[in-house]
Design a protein around this motif. Structure first.
Motif, PDB file in Angstrom:
ATOM      1  N   HIS A   1       0.820  -1.203   0.000  1.00 57.59           N
ATOM      2  CA  HIS A   1       0.000   0.000   0.000  1.00 57.59           C
ATOM      3  C   HIS A   1       0.860   1.262   0.000  1.00 57.59           C
ATOM      4  O   HIS A   1       2.082   1.220   0.089  1.00 57.59           O
TER       5      HIS A   1
ATOM      6  N   ASP B   1      -2.909   5.782   3.137  1.00 65.40           N
ATOM      7  CA  ASP B   1      -3.736   4.637   2.791  1.00 65.40           C
ATOM      8  C   ASP B   1      -3.534   3.511   3.800  1.00 65.40           C
ATOM      9  O   ASP B   1      -2.741   3.630   4.735  1.00 65.40           O
ATOM     10  N   HIS B   2      -4.214   2.404   3.547  1.00 69.85           N
ATOM     11  CA  HIS B   2      -4.296   1.269   4.454  1.00 69.85           C
ATOM     12  C   HIS B   2      -4.357   0.006   3.586  1.00 69.85           C
ATOM     13  O   HIS B   2      -4.907   0.050   2.477  1.00 69.85           O
TER      14      HIS B   2
ATOM     15  N   SER C   1      -7.545  -1.024   1.502  1.00 68.40           N
ATOM     16  CA  SER C   1      -7.943  -0.467   0.208  1.00 68.40           C
ATOM     17  C   SER C   1      -7.726  -1.452  -0.939  1.00 68.40           C
ATOM     18  O   SER C   1      -8.257  -1.253  -2.033  1.00 68.40           O
TER      19      SER C   1
ATOM     20  N   TRP D   1      -7.391  12.878  -0.843  1.00 64.66           N
ATOM     21  CA  TRP D   1      -8.231  11.872  -1.494  1.00 64.66           C
ATOM     22  C   TRP D   1      -9.192  12.530  -2.481  1.00 64.66           C
ATOM     23  O   TRP D   1      -9.380  12.029  -3.597  1.00 64.66           O
TER      24      TRP D   1
ATOM     25  N   VAL E   1     -12.937   9.315   1.553  1.00 62.57           N
ATOM     26  CA  VAL E   1     -11.895   8.643   2.339  1.00 62.57           C
ATOM     27  C   VAL E   1     -12.549   7.569   3.197  1.00 62.57           C
ATOM     28  O   VAL E   1     -13.468   7.868   3.973  1.00 62.57           O
TER      29      VAL E   1
ATOM     30  N   VAL F   1      -9.026   4.560   6.913  1.00 67.91           N
ATOM     31  CA  VAL F   1      -7.861   5.423   6.688  1.00 67.91           C
ATOM     32  C   VAL F   1      -7.807   6.512   7.755  1.00 67.91           C
ATOM     33  O   VAL F   1      -6.757   6.785   8.342  1.00 67.91           O
TER      34      VAL F   1
ATOM     35  N   PHE G   1      -6.523   6.428  -6.606  1.00 70.63           N
ATOM     36  CA  PHE G   1      -6.851   5.170  -5.925  1.00 70.63           C
ATOM     37  C   PHE G   1      -7.655   4.292  -6.882  1.00 70.63           C
ATOM     38  O   PHE G   1      -8.796   3.919  -6.610  1.00 70.63           O
TER      39      PHE G   1
END
Length: 280
Positions: free
Chosen positions: A29, A33-34, A37, A167, A176, A180, A262
């Motif tokens: 990632h 972010d995480h 996603s 985002w 978002v 996150v 994204f």
């Protein structure tokens, strides 16, 4: 759909999310972010018979907050090499988004024996970034890179408002995810995220034991890559991929329509189809 796992390596025990059975795809990632996603993309890869493993970047999980002494891109790529080796004796497929794209590119250049197929998303591979700062408009879009170098200011401004702005600007129309916001609510996590960006300018954050590999990791990887970008990306615009040099023969650049930065969330069906075709 994900289960939480830990991947023990000689470098670090990496917390990760994992799902599915079959040939492994390791996903890295980016910021802000995480690993979650990757969920929509992972569900499609799992349905196609793949196992998806999404580690947390070093310093981006409570169990590794204190393990980010060095924060340069080569450190993260060495981590990725260790993860691949821990997961399989065979080369593995790798997908990297944003900062993770740099991880995947440097991994392919420095540890090609650990990689089978490579996909990068939303950031050109390291060797293709040489002239990106020549464009004043792109420098404006990269305002945060410079703001993050200012002690005190960066710590104050890296908050939910800034993350929402990023985002909204980078992927128009995309909200978002709460996960996150929850991740970046932790001051220790935010401090580590800033370290990654300060390592671009602060050599004290570079691991001296990896210095020799640095001569290799920034060169073009010899492994072909699928390079994906969103047509509406407000962080790095698609024209920055027009002259993408530093790619091995057989590489391909694809601009995904109606997708922003994204793109794995914006257009998971299209991204999954491109990824599965490439990984075959």
């Amino acid at each position: 759909m994900f289960e939480e796992i830990v991947i023990p390596t000689p470098r670090l025990d990496f917390p990760a999310l994992a799902a599915g059975e079959g040939p492994v795809v390791v996903c890295w990632h980016g910021f802000p972010d995480h690993p979650l996603s990757f969920g929509p993309l992972a569900s499609r890869l799992v349905a196609a018979g793949r196992r998806v493993v999404v580690p947390f970047l070093r310093g981006h999980h409570p169990s590794t907050y204190d393990e980010l002494r060095f924060a340069d891109g080569l450190t993260l790529a060495a981590d990725a090499a260790a993860v691949n080796e821990a997961l399989s004796s065979e080369p593995l497929d790798v997908i990297g988004h944003d900062i993770g794209a740099g991880v995947a590119g440097r991994l392919a250049a420095g540890w090609p024996e650990r990689v089978r197929r490579v996909i990068t998303m939303s950031v050109p591979p390291p060797a293709a970034l040489r002239t990106i700062f020549d464009d004043p408009a792109q420098q404006q879009r990269f305002f945060y890179l410079f703001m993050f170098q200012v002690p005190g200011v960066a710590e104050r401004l890296l908050n939910s408002t800034l993350i929402s702005y990023m985002w909204r600007t980078w992927s128009p129309g995309l909200e978002v995810p709460q996960y996150v916001h929850d991740m970046y609510a932790d001051p220790a996590l935010r401090a580590n995220a800033l370290k990654l960006y300060r390592a671009n300018f602060d050599r004290s954050l570079h691991d001296p034991e990896l210095a020799e590999l640095g001569k290799i990791s920034e060169r073009p990887a010899q492994i072909p890559m699928l390079v994906l970008a969103g047509a509406q990306d407000g962080c790095i615009t698609p024209d920055k991929y027009d002259a993408a040099t530093g790619l091995a023969p057989g590489s391909r650049v694809e601009i995904v329509a109606d997708a922003g930065h994204f793109l794995q969330l914006d257009r998971p069906d299209e991204v999954a189809a491109l990824a599965l075709d490439w990984l075959r």
